[in-house]
Design a protein around this motif. Structure first.
Motif, PDB file in Angstrom:
ATOM      1  N   LEU A 186       2.638   1.748  -3.250  1.00 50.01           N
ATOM      2  CA  LEU A 186       1.690   2.318  -4.227  1.00 50.01           C
ATOM      3  C   LEU A 186       1.564   3.820  -4.043  1.00 50.01           C
ATOM      4  CD1 LEU A 186      -0.516   1.997  -6.382  1.00 50.01           C
ATOM      5  CD2 LEU A 186      -2.123   1.530  -4.541  1.00 50.01           C
ATOM      6  N   PHE A 187       1.393   4.213  -2.803  1.00 52.22           N
ATOM      7  CA  PHE A 187       1.280   5.631  -2.473  1.00 52.22           C
ATOM      8  C   PHE A 187       2.484   6.399  -2.988  1.00 52.22           C
ATOM      9  CE2 PHE A 187      -1.232   8.569  -0.333  1.00 52.22           C
ATOM     10  CZ  PHE A 187      -2.219   7.939   0.402  1.00 52.22           C
ATOM     11  N   VAL A 239       2.642   6.748  -6.759  1.00 50.17           N
ATOM     12  CA  VAL A 239       1.698   7.726  -7.312  1.00 50.17           C
ATOM     13  C   VAL A 239       2.168   9.138  -7.039  1.00 50.17           C
ATOM     14  CG1 VAL A 239      -0.639   8.648  -7.046  1.00 50.17           C
ATOM     15  CG2 VAL A 239      -0.278   6.204  -7.216  1.00 50.17           C
ATOM     16  N   ALA A 295     -12.689  -2.782  -6.105  1.00 54.91           N
ATOM     17  CA  ALA A 295     -11.636  -1.768  -6.077  1.00 54.91           C
ATOM     18  C   ALA A 295     -10.752  -1.904  -7.305  1.00 54.91           C
ATOM     19  CB  ALA A 295     -10.817  -1.907  -4.813  1.00 54.91           C
ATOM     20  N   LEU A 333     -11.036   4.173 -13.414  1.00 54.81           N
ATOM     21  CA  LEU A 333     -10.777   5.586 -13.136  1.00 54.81           C
ATOM     22  C   LEU A 333      -9.429   6.014 -13.681  1.00 54.81           C
ATOM     23  CD1 LEU A 333     -12.153   5.840  -9.541  1.00 54.81           C
ATOM     24  CD2 LEU A 333     -12.958   7.089 -11.514  1.00 54.81           C
ATOM     25  N   GLY A 334      -8.533   5.076 -13.724  1.00 51.30           N
ATOM     26  CA  GLY A 334      -7.201   5.465 -14.150  1.00 51.30           C
ATOM     27  C   GLY A 334      -7.034   5.458 -15.642  1.00 51.30           C
ATOM     28  N   LEU A 361      -6.428   6.660  -4.775  1.00 46.00           N
ATOM     29  CA  LEU A 361      -5.322   7.215  -5.551  1.00 46.00           C
ATOM     30  C   LEU A 361      -5.724   7.415  -7.004  1.00 46.00           C
ATOM     31  CD1 LEU A 361      -2.283   5.405  -3.984  1.00 46.00           C
ATOM     32  CD2 LEU A 361      -2.794   7.830  -3.951  1.00 46.00           C
ATOM     33  N   ALA A 362      -6.529   6.485  -7.520  1.00 43.11           N
ATOM     34  CA  ALA A 362      -7.003   6.677  -8.895  1.00 43.11           C
ATOM     35  C   ALA A 362      -7.823   7.970  -8.992  1.00 43.11           C
ATOM     36  CB  ALA A 362      -7.851   5.480  -9.322  1.00 43.11           C
ATOM     37  N   ILE A 401       0.826  -1.203   0.000  1.00 44.66           N
ATOM     38  CA  ILE A 401       0.000   0.000   0.000  1.00 44.66           C
ATOM     39  C   ILE A 401       0.860   1.252   0.000  1.00 44.66           C
ATOM     40  CG2 ILE A 401      -1.708   1.273   1.323  1.00 44.66           C
ATOM     41  CD1 ILE A 401      -2.800  -1.414   2.280  1.00 44.66           C
ATOM     42  N   ALA A 461     -10.496   1.081  -9.852  1.00 42.97           N
ATOM     43  CA  ALA A 461      -9.214   1.763 -10.021  1.00 42.97           C
ATOM     44  C   ALA A 461      -8.777   1.708 -11.475  1.00 42.97           C
ATOM     45  CB  ALA A 461      -8.167   1.123  -9.121  1.00 42.97           C
ATOM     46  N   VAL A 470      -7.250   2.462  -0.813  1.00 43.82           N
ATOM     47  CA  VAL A 470      -6.092   3.223  -1.280  1.00 43.82           C
ATOM     48  C   VAL A 470      -6.033   3.222  -2.787  1.00 43.82           C
ATOM     49  CG1 VAL A 470      -3.627   2.877  -1.593  1.00 43.82           C
ATOM     50  CG2 VAL A 470      -4.543   3.251   0.656  1.00 43.82           C
ATOM     51  N   SER A 471      -6.287   2.071  -3.382  1.00 45.81           N
ATOM     52  CA  SER A 471      -6.151   2.024  -4.843  1.00 45.81           C
ATOM     53  C   SER A 471      -7.189   2.924  -5.498  1.00 45.81           C
ATOM     54  CB  SER A 471      -6.282   0.587  -5.334  1.00 45.81           C
ATOM     55  OG  SER A 471      -7.411  -0.006  -4.753  1.00 45.81           O
ATOM     56  N   VAL A 472      -8.424   2.802  -5.054  1.00 45.64           N
ATOM     57  CA  VAL A 472      -9.456   3.650  -5.660  1.00 45.64           C
ATOM     58  C   VAL A 472      -9.205   5.112  -5.356  1.00 45.64           C
ATOM     59  CG1 VAL A 472     -11.906   4.169  -5.663  1.00 45.64           C
ATOM     60  CG2 VAL A 472     -11.156   1.819  -5.623  1.00 45.64           C
TER      61      VAL A 472
END
Lengths: 197, 77, 630
Positions: free
Chosen positions: A66-67, A70, A151, A158-159, B54-55, A63, A155, B50-52
């Motif tokens: 990932l943070f 980004v 999720a 959205l990405g 951050l997206a 996690i 994700a 977190v994944s959503v």
């Protein structure tokens, strides 16, 4: 044993305080990783080795990574730091501080009401956690898997960006288009101050 | 309150971690496996969130060019 | 057979519902068939019932049927019930029959109108309410019909609502009759409180037992009922609404404001005749009101230019005759005159409507002329009904009824020669004004070419009514012509007979002769002024005094002006002044309060995430605090 516990606890608290007071996002994230690691040690001391491992691997290892990726992708520069220092003025955090203080007082009061007997720590082995997951908490596991699926799809969706014809890579253009945003902008591109447009 | 959304998301992680710590401590106190089970769920939930999150953060950043939480106030009134 | 009585108001009522709900979607022809057919069915049933009633009369010459109990509250009961005796029988027969002919006429009159189905819906509702009024066995149900006809009058006067003048006329009619209605309701309260019932036969019985003649309570009750009758029948002092009610379509004027609704007051007094007999001052008041009204309206009719307004004043005047008859105790004479008046006045209005539509919607008689040759059937209809109105001897119905009234005014114990003379002058005026209209509009040279000559529907109704205007008087042949008073004999089963004083020097025959002479004089004067020498009236009106009198009579003897200045203007002024009073402030305050709350609450929706997060935290703190310490 208890000495280790107190040391890790202190490190965790200190690291978290540093996290929330940093101006640079990357610094804050790194401090948070430290906090997570120390909390993992605390978990081990409390008798949950499995969870300690999971904390390191998943929380700190996946996690947080990932943070960090980004945030690095967004390429916040020095400008962002200056902005943060503007935003984090004493006037800003006095309100939340008061609220947090009241909450801490309430929690301490609650905890102090019930006397807690201190006994020896016993390890709760993974061999106990596993059957519990597959037994009474099976539905929770299924739901968690559905949550993760949602999720994942979310994700991804959205990405997703449709590839534009020509993406504007020239920072000057982005400067010009975003100069009218009023006030400072934290923008991608070169790390230099916004020229007055 | 921090305006930068990255810090907001990070604070959420801190809070989740803290809650999980409380659960483990309770499980250790009563020497049951349930505390750890709850922490696992919290972990899974934190990961997905977190994944959503951050997206969404990336999306916001593309749209507004700033990470200011106040810039996304189009639903006011 | 008499059980069919309840159907008579029911058919038009259901037709009204049908037309009101589905009317706009129905075809014209379907609307006509429904609207006219329902009244036709009612007319046929009334005819059947009349035949049954006369041939095999029920016990006591009255048929009473209760449909259901309307309300029962402690000591007060009211039913939906019908009471059919000779009086209501005559009324129902005349109303349905005349209404049928007028509906038939309206299919042609209103054919281009876009409110066609609405018109028939209202007219049907009106007929249903009027029948209900007439057949009611208790005063509360009568009042229901009373209000129903008032409502329909309002709706139909303001039928062409896009013109605000029509709306004003409708409101004026409603408000003025409202004054009368209020008086009537107070009368109903008084009657119920003193006699304990509103059932008409019952209350009359109890009143005759409990109230001595001339008792103050009887006078009060009768006077209050008289107030209602005066309002609805457009008598002094509440007659101002009828001339303005001519803003409605002509079939409406024919049905409501000539033949039926305005006679509701006459019916009310005839129905509760015992109460009135117990209050001689009120009877005198009725007669005086009738006499005064007939003179006043006759004078006003003489000065009007609008053909419908002439007929409106004529209606007021003729109902004055009916009131005069009621006041002197000649009850059946009043009903007889109602019957003949319904026929010839409806015919007058229908013919006037045909004239108006033939003359490009022109109402002013001085702009018309020569219609005698161009629309002959209408001319003959108008002439016949005009003669009936004025009282052409022997061959018209009005002669008989008016003669009977005047004879009653002279010979009845409550009568007086002054009333007879008033009636006589009235005959002169009537003859004068109606022949004025006939000579000016129908004779002479044509000024406006005829546009829509009446066709089958109009002509048929007019012809039938003409026949009735001629022959309807023959049901009551007076003493010098055979003394066969069939109608009176029928009515005496329901109403008391007129007691005659010992005859003085004037017999009925002589009375009739003098009345006829008055008629002829009026005819000759009208002929001279309006046909022979067309401009002969000019010196009269150009003279200052003549002009003043002309203006005064034309403006309804100043009643409109007086009411406007005394009653309407102060109320309007006060309403203006009171626009922002403290009650308004209270409601304004409520509105301002909700606006302020809105503003306050919408401020919490700032759209900023930080604000929402902060409020969550704050709420949590407060909540935990509450849970811990409370």
């Amino acid at each position: 044993m208890y000495l280790l516990f107190y040391i890790s606890g202190a490190i965790a608290i200190f690291a978290t305080v540093m996290t929330i007071t940093r101006l640079n996002a990357i610094h804050a994230l790194l401090y948070f990783v430290v906090s997570l690691l120390s909390v993992a040690v605390v978990f081990y001391i409390l008798g949950a080795p499995f969870i300690a491992a999971l904390e390191v691997i998943i929380y700190a290892g996946a996690i947080m990574v990932l943070f960090i990726f980004v945030v690095m992708m967004m390429n916040l520069g020095q400008r962002a730091v200056e902005l943060e220092s503007q935003w984090l003025s004493p006037r800003m955090w006095i309100g939340p501080e008061i609220l947090a203080a009241v909450l801490i007082a309430e929690v301490v009061y609650l905890l102090s009401r019930t006397p807690v007997e201190v006994h020896a720590i016993e390890f709760v082995e993974p061999q106990e956690v596993g059957p519990a997951l597959f037994g009474p908490y099976l539905i929770g596991v299924e739901l968690a898997s559905m949550l993760l699926l949602g999720a994942l799809v979310g994700a991804y969706h959205l990405g997703y960006r449709k590839p534009k014809a020509v993406e504007n890579l020239n920072a000057d253009d982005t400067d010009a288009t975003r100069a009218a945003a009023g006030g400072d902008t934290v923008r991608a591109g070169h790390d230099r101050p916004v020229s007055a447009a | 309150m921090r305006r930068n959304l990255v810090f907001t998301l990070m604070s959420i992680e801190i809070m989740l971690n803290a809650a999980g710590l409380a659960f483990i401590a309770a499980g250790a106190h009563w020497i049951q496996a349930e505390g750890q089970v709850m922490f696992l769920f919290i972990l899974a939930m934190a990961a997905s969130e977190v994944s959503v999150g951050l997206a969404l953060l990336l999306r916001l950043y593309q749209q507004h060019g700033v990470l200011d939480a106040d810039s996304a106030s189009e639903m006011k009134g | 057979m008499l059980q069919l009585t309840g159907i008579i108001p029911a058919i038009p009522f259901f037709s009204f519902l049908l037309l009101a709900i589905f009317g706009p979607r129905m075809a014209r022809r379907a609307v006509s068939v429904t609207g006219v057919g329902s009244i036709g069915a009612s007319a046929i049933i009334s005819g059947i019932i009349t035949a049954a009633f006369i041939s095999a009369p029920p016990a006591g010459w009255a048929y009473h049927e209760v449909i259901w109990r309307w309300m029962s509250v402690s000591s007060f009961q009211a039913d939906i019930g019908f009471y059919l005796d000779a009086l209501s029988l005559v009324m129902v027969l005349v109303i349905t029959f005349v209404a049928f002919l007028i509906h038939l006429y309206s299919t042609e009159y209103m054919e281009g109108d876009e409110g066609y189905s609405r018109f028939f819906a209202y007219m049907n509702l009106f007929v249903a309410s009027m029948i209900m009024l007439v057949l009611a066995d208790n005063l509360l149900l009568l009042y229901l019909g009373w209000e129903g006809v008032g409502l329909c009058s309002y709706l139909l006067i303001g039928f062409w609502y896009t013109d605000p003048a029509n709306g004003r006329a409708a409101r004026k009619a409603f408000i003025v009759t409202r004054v009368g209605d209020t008086s009537m309701v107070i009368g109903l309260f008084l009657i119920f409180q003193r006699l304990g019932t509103l059932n008409i036969q019952e209350l009359m019985h109890r009143a005759s037992l409990q109230w001595p003649a001339g008792a103050a309570v009887a006078i009060a009750a009768a006077a209050l009922l008289l107030g209602g009758a005066v309002g609805k029948s457009a008598q002094l002092p509440l007659q101002t609404w009828l001339p303005d009610a001519m803003a409605g379509p002509t079939p409406t004027s024919a049905l409501i404001h000539a033949a039926t609704m305005v006679t509701a007051g006459v019916y009310l007094i005839a129905r509760t005749h015992v109460l009135f007999s117990l209050a001689p001052p009120v009877m005198l008041a009725v007669a005086v009101i009738g006499a005064a009204t007939l003179l006043l309206a006759g004078c006003s009719a003489l000065t009007q230019r609008d053909i419908k307004r002439v007929l409106a004043y004529s209606t007021i005047s003729q109902i004055g005759y009916m009131f005069l008859a009621l006041g002197v105790g000649a009850w059946s004479a009043a009903i007889f005159h109602f019957m003949t008046h319904a026929f010839f006045k409806a015919l007058l209005f229908l013919a006037a409507g045909a004239v108006i539509q033939a003359q490009h919607e022109e109402h002013d008689i001085f702009k018309m002329g020569g219609l005698r040759r161009m629309i002959p059937i209408t001319f003959w209809a108008f002439l016949i009904s005009g003669c009936a109105l004025a009282g052409l001897p022997i061959i018209t119905a009005g002669f008989y009824s008016k003669g009977m009234i005047l004879w009653g005014a002279w010979s009845s114990p409550q009568g007086a020669p002054a009333l007879w003379i008033a009636g006589l002058v009235g005959v002169l005026l009537t003859s004068l004004y109606i022949f004025r209209v006939i000579f000016v509009a129908f004779f002479g040279e044509a000024q406006i070419p005829v546009e829509h000559p009446p066709r089958l529907a109009k002509n048929l109704s007019m012809i039938v009514l003409s026949v009735l205007s001629i022959g309807a008087g023959w049901v009551n042949l007076p003493s010098y012509l055979g003394n066969k008073l069939w109608l009176n004999d029928l009515l005496y089963t329901a109403l008391p007979a007129v007691a005659e004083r010992p005859a003085g020097w004037l017999t009925e025959g002589w009375s009739e002769g003098i009345v006829t002479a008055a008629f002829v004089v009026g005819l000759i004067v009208a002929y001279g002024l309006y046909l022979r020498h067309r401009g002969a009236t000019r010196p009269l009106t150009e003279n200052a005094l003549g002009r003043a009198i002309h203006e005064f009579w034309s403006a309804d003897w100043g009643f409109d002006f007086a009411y406007d200045k005394l009653l309407v203007a102060p109320v309007m002024w006060f309403a203006q002044v009171d626009k922002r009073d403290f009650i308004d402030k209270f409601y304004d305050g409520l509105a301002a309060l909700s606006r302020a709350c809105y503003r306050a609450l919408s401020a919490t929706e700032s759209g900023r995430v930080r604000w929402y997060a902060a409020s969550i935290v704050g709420g949590t703190v407060i909540f935990v605090f509450l849970v811990l310490f409370l």
